[in-house]
Design an enzyme around this catalytic site. Structure first.
Site, PDB file in Angstrom:
ATOM      1  N   CYS A  40      77.066  91.309  67.920  1.00  0.00           N
ATOM      2  CA  CYS A  40      77.501  90.088  67.218  1.00  0.00           C
ATOM      3  C   CYS A  40      78.026  90.377  65.817  1.00  0.00           C
ATOM      4  O   CYS A  40      78.711  89.536  65.230  1.00  0.00           O
ATOM      5  CB  CYS A  40      76.354  89.087  67.154  1.00  0.00           C
ATOM      6  SG  CYS A  40      75.891  88.503  68.787  1.00  0.00           S
TER       7      CYS A  40
ATOM      8  N   HIS B  76      78.069  83.887  61.785  1.00  0.00           N
ATOM      9  CA  HIS B  76      77.991  84.131  63.223  1.00  0.00           C
ATOM     10  C   HIS B  76      77.339  82.916  63.886  1.00  0.00           C
ATOM     11  O   HIS B  76      76.422  82.314  63.328  1.00  0.00           O
ATOM     12  CB  HIS B  76      77.168  85.394  63.477  1.00  0.00           C
ATOM     13  CG  HIS B  76      76.916  85.627  64.926  1.00  0.00           C
ATOM     14  ND1 HIS B  76      77.942  85.702  65.838  1.00  0.00           N
ATOM     15  CD2 HIS B  76      75.767  85.765  65.638  1.00  0.00           C
ATOM     16  CE1 HIS B  76      77.425  85.880  67.045  1.00  0.00           C
ATOM     17  NE2 HIS B  76      76.112  85.917  66.952  1.00  0.00           N
TER      18      HIS B  76
ATOM     19  N   ASN C 207      77.699  81.164  71.763  1.00  0.00           N
ATOM     20  CA  ASN C 207      77.790  82.449  71.065  1.00  0.00           C
ATOM     21  C   ASN C 207      78.781  83.341  71.814  1.00  0.00           C
ATOM     22  O   ASN C 207      78.498  83.780  72.920  1.00  0.00           O
ATOM     23  CB  ASN C 207      76.386  83.070  71.024  1.00  0.00           C
ATOM     24  CG  ASN C 207      76.346  84.392  70.270  1.00  0.00           C
ATOM     25  OD1 ASN C 207      77.387  84.945  69.921  1.00  0.00           O
ATOM     26  ND2 ASN C 207      75.150  84.893  70.033  1.00  0.00           N
TER      27      ASN C 207
HETATM   28  N1  COA Z   1      65.698  75.426  79.055  1.00  0.00           N
HETATM   29  C1  COA Z   1      64.493  74.834  79.012  1.00  0.00           C
HETATM   30  N2  COA Z   1      63.376  75.464  78.566  1.00  0.00           N
HETATM   31  C2  COA Z   1      63.514  76.725  78.146  1.00  0.00           C
HETATM   32  C3  COA Z   1      64.756  77.396  78.164  1.00  0.00           C
HETATM   33  C4  COA Z   1      65.864  76.681  78.649  1.00  0.00           C
HETATM   34  N3  COA Z   1      67.094  77.235  78.705  1.00  0.00           N
HETATM   35  N4  COA Z   1      64.579  78.640  77.682  1.00  0.00           N
HETATM   36  C5  COA Z   1      63.279  78.761  77.370  1.00  0.00           C
HETATM   37  N5  COA Z   1      62.635  77.608  77.658  1.00  0.00           N
HETATM   38  C6  COA Z   1      61.221  77.290  77.459  1.00  0.00           C
HETATM   39  C7  COA Z   1      60.374  78.524  77.388  1.00  0.00           C
HETATM   40  O1  COA Z   1      60.003  78.969  78.679  1.00  0.00           O
HETATM   41  C8  COA Z   1      59.183  78.056  76.590  1.00  0.00           C
HETATM   42  O2  COA Z   1      58.334  77.346  77.427  1.00  0.00           O
HETATM   43  P1  COA Z   1      56.728  77.453  77.241  1.00  0.00           P
HETATM   44  O3  COA Z   1      56.475  76.921  75.863  1.00  0.00           O
HETATM   45  O4  COA Z   1      56.220  76.607  78.338  1.00  0.00           O
HETATM   46  O5  COA Z   1      56.419  78.911  77.364  1.00  0.00           O
HETATM   47  C9  COA Z   1      59.804  77.070  75.613  1.00  0.00           C
HETATM   48  O6  COA Z   1      61.042  76.651  76.205  1.00  0.00           O
HETATM   49  C10 COA Z   1      60.061  77.632  74.258  1.00  0.00           C
HETATM   50  O7  COA Z   1      60.757  78.872  74.405  1.00  0.00           O
HETATM   51  P2  COA Z   1      61.092  79.778  73.205  1.00  0.00           P
HETATM   52  O8  COA Z   1      61.764  81.025  73.672  1.00  0.00           O
HETATM   53  O9  COA Z   1      59.892  79.910  72.343  1.00  0.00           O
HETATM   54  O10 COA Z   1      62.168  78.860  72.450  1.00  0.00           O
HETATM   55  P3  COA Z   1      62.797  79.038  71.066  1.00  0.00           P
HETATM   56  O11 COA Z   1      62.571  77.832  70.241  1.00  0.00           O
HETATM   57  O12 COA Z   1      62.477  80.382  70.450  1.00  0.00           O
HETATM   58  O13 COA Z   1      64.347  79.051  71.425  1.00  0.00           O
HETATM   59  C11 COA Z   1      66.186  80.548  71.672  1.00  0.00           C
HETATM   60  C12 COA Z   1      64.879  80.060  72.238  1.00  0.00           C
HETATM   61  C13 COA Z   1      66.746  81.669  72.554  1.00  0.00           C
HETATM   62  C14 COA Z   1      67.159  79.393  71.617  1.00  0.00           C
HETATM   63  C15 COA Z   1      65.923  81.067  70.239  1.00  0.00           C
HETATM   64  O14 COA Z   1      64.820  81.919  70.239  1.00  0.00           O
HETATM   65  C16 COA Z   1      67.092  81.805  69.652  1.00  0.00           C
HETATM   66  O15 COA Z   1      68.126  81.223  69.388  1.00  0.00           O
HETATM   67  N6  COA Z   1      66.915  83.106  69.388  1.00  0.00           N
HETATM   68  C17 COA Z   1      67.926  83.906  68.754  1.00  0.00           C
HETATM   69  C18 COA Z   1      69.043  84.134  69.699  1.00  0.00           C
HETATM   70  C19 COA Z   1      70.098  84.910  69.091  1.00  0.00           C
HETATM   71  O16 COA Z   1      70.435  84.692  67.957  1.00  0.00           O
HETATM   72  N7  COA Z   1      70.658  85.795  69.881  1.00  0.00           N
HETATM   73  C20 COA Z   1      71.812  86.536  69.599  1.00  0.00           C
HETATM   74  C21 COA Z   1      71.630  87.428  68.470  1.00  0.00           C
HETATM   75  S1  COA Z   1      73.021  87.385  67.617  1.00  0.00           S
END
Ligand code: COA
Length: 328
Positions: A113, A254, A284
């Site tokens: 990224c 980004h 993204n």
């Molecule tokens: N739809 C519904 N529920 C989902 C899901 C989806 N697509 N993906 C995960 N969940 C659920 C999980 O299973 C979890 O359930 P649980 O509480 O029962 O275990 C819950 O939602 C929370 O998941 P979590 O991973 O803790 O969510 P989060 O708030 O951290 O959000 C991301 C997840 C991926 C959106 C977030 O972590 C993120 O944006 N991370 C950085 C990504 C990034 O920048 N990547 C590229 C680098 S440049």
């Protein structure tokens, strides 16, 4: 001598994949995706005959057209991507061949990224040294080619796209004025990666069965690292250049998660009206997000001589950085 961005262009595939489409494929829903990430839809290039080099070539042709120059005036082509057409030859060579840039050399740059930000700094060095007069820097990723559409934690986040710029010698006081780039392989390597297909896990029946040719991400870890690093580096570039929330015209971040972008803007003391954000429509697009943002600001006539821009990114590696551009 500094390097100025003289031309911008973008290419986004026409097909829209909305959150509602994903609801039919995965155990997810529009509301969850919107509130956790800010994404409503993303673009997908489904045609297997159109790989990353296709999108880059579209961008390269537009750049030449807009600048009104021929391909043989280009000295160097840098393609930042983590989804090259093949491991080799480089995507940059394929683009060079497609546009017949017979005086250009080129290479691919792998920084996920942060690819465009790394590429912009790299390209600028060749202008600053006097080695090149016209450099194309393109960020492009066909993320749909490495996404596991059975994994809701990653499939919802990414889309396909490409965009780029031409760099040329700048007038005194303008152009790419400062860059601060970082990497941290010790902490980054486990949390965001595609394990299969390289020399560590060459393709085999096992790597396919284990789904190693797809993106794997520990979203929570990456989120925490991204929030800290992007805000830190943005603040650092402001301090180094005496910039304040008032003197910055646009933050061009980004586009990984709306919440990461908001946290960065908050730390920089700039209002969301000065933050370029299009994550809602494209998700993204990895190396393409920052140049797509630049191209859209440019299309909307929001960039004027003297506009102060801070570009900031965070990605796999980890890689991150910020660049200060004074628009020419
Ligand atoms: N739809 C519904 N529920 C989902 C899901 C989806 N697509 N993906 C995960 N969940 C659920 C999980 O299973 C979890 O359930 P649980 O509480 O029962 O275990 C819950 O939602 C929370 O998941 P979590 O991973 O803790 O969510 P989060 O708030 O951290 O959000 C991301 C997840 C991926 C959106 C977030 O972590 C993120 O944006 N991370 C950085 C990504 C990034 O920048 N990547 C590229 C680098 S440049």
């Amino acid at each position: 001598m500094k390097a100025a961005i003289t031309t911008t262009a973008k290419y986004l595939p026409e097909e829209v994949l909305s959150n509602f489409d994903l609801e039919r494929m995965l155990d997810t829903n529009d509301e969850w995706i919107r509130t956790r990430t800010g994404i409503r839809e993303r673009r997908i290039l489904r045609d297997p005959a159109k790989p990353t080099s296709f999108m880059c070539t579209e961008v390269a042709r537009q750049l030449l057209d807009k600048r009104g120059i021929t391909a043989d005036e280009i000295d160097l082509i840098i393609v930042a991507t983590m989804t090259p057409d093949m491991i080799f030859p480089s995507t940059a060579c394929l683009v060079q061949g497609n546009i017949q840039a017979k005086n250009a050399w080129g290479f691919d740059l792998s920084a996920a990224c942060s690819g465009f930000v790394y590429g912009l700094h790299t390209g600028a060095q060749f202008i600053e040294s006097g080695n090149c007069r016209k450099v194309m820097v393109i960020g492009a990723d066909k993320m749909s080619s490495i996404l596991d559409y059975t994994d809701r934690s990653t499939a919802i986040l990414f889309g396909d796209g490409a965009a780029g710029v031409i760099l040329e010698p700048a007038r005194e006081g303008y152009g790419v004025l400062d860059a601060r780039l970082y990497s941290d392989g010790a902490n980054g390597k486990e949390h965001l990666l595609m394990p299969g297909g390289g020399s560590l896990n060459p393709p085999s029946h096992e790597t396919i069965d284990q789904r190693l040719h797809f993106i794997k991400q520990d979203g929570k870890q990456v989120f925490k690292a991204a929030v800290m690093a992007m805000a830190d580096v943005a603040e650092e570039i402001m301090e180094r250049n005496g910039l304040t929330g008032d003197t910055i015209d646009y933050l061009v971040p980004h586009q990984a998660n709306q919440r990461i972008i908001q946290a960065t803007a908050e730390r920089m003391g700039i209002g969301m009206d000065k933050v370029m954000m299009n994550i809602e429509y494209y998700g993204n697009t990895t190396a393409a997000t920052v140049p797509i943002c630049l191209a859209e600001l440019d299309e909307q006539n929001k960039l004027h001589t003297g506009s102060n821009l801070v570009l900031a990114s965070f990605g796999a590696g980890y890689t991150w950085g910020a660049i200060y551009v004074r628009w020419q």
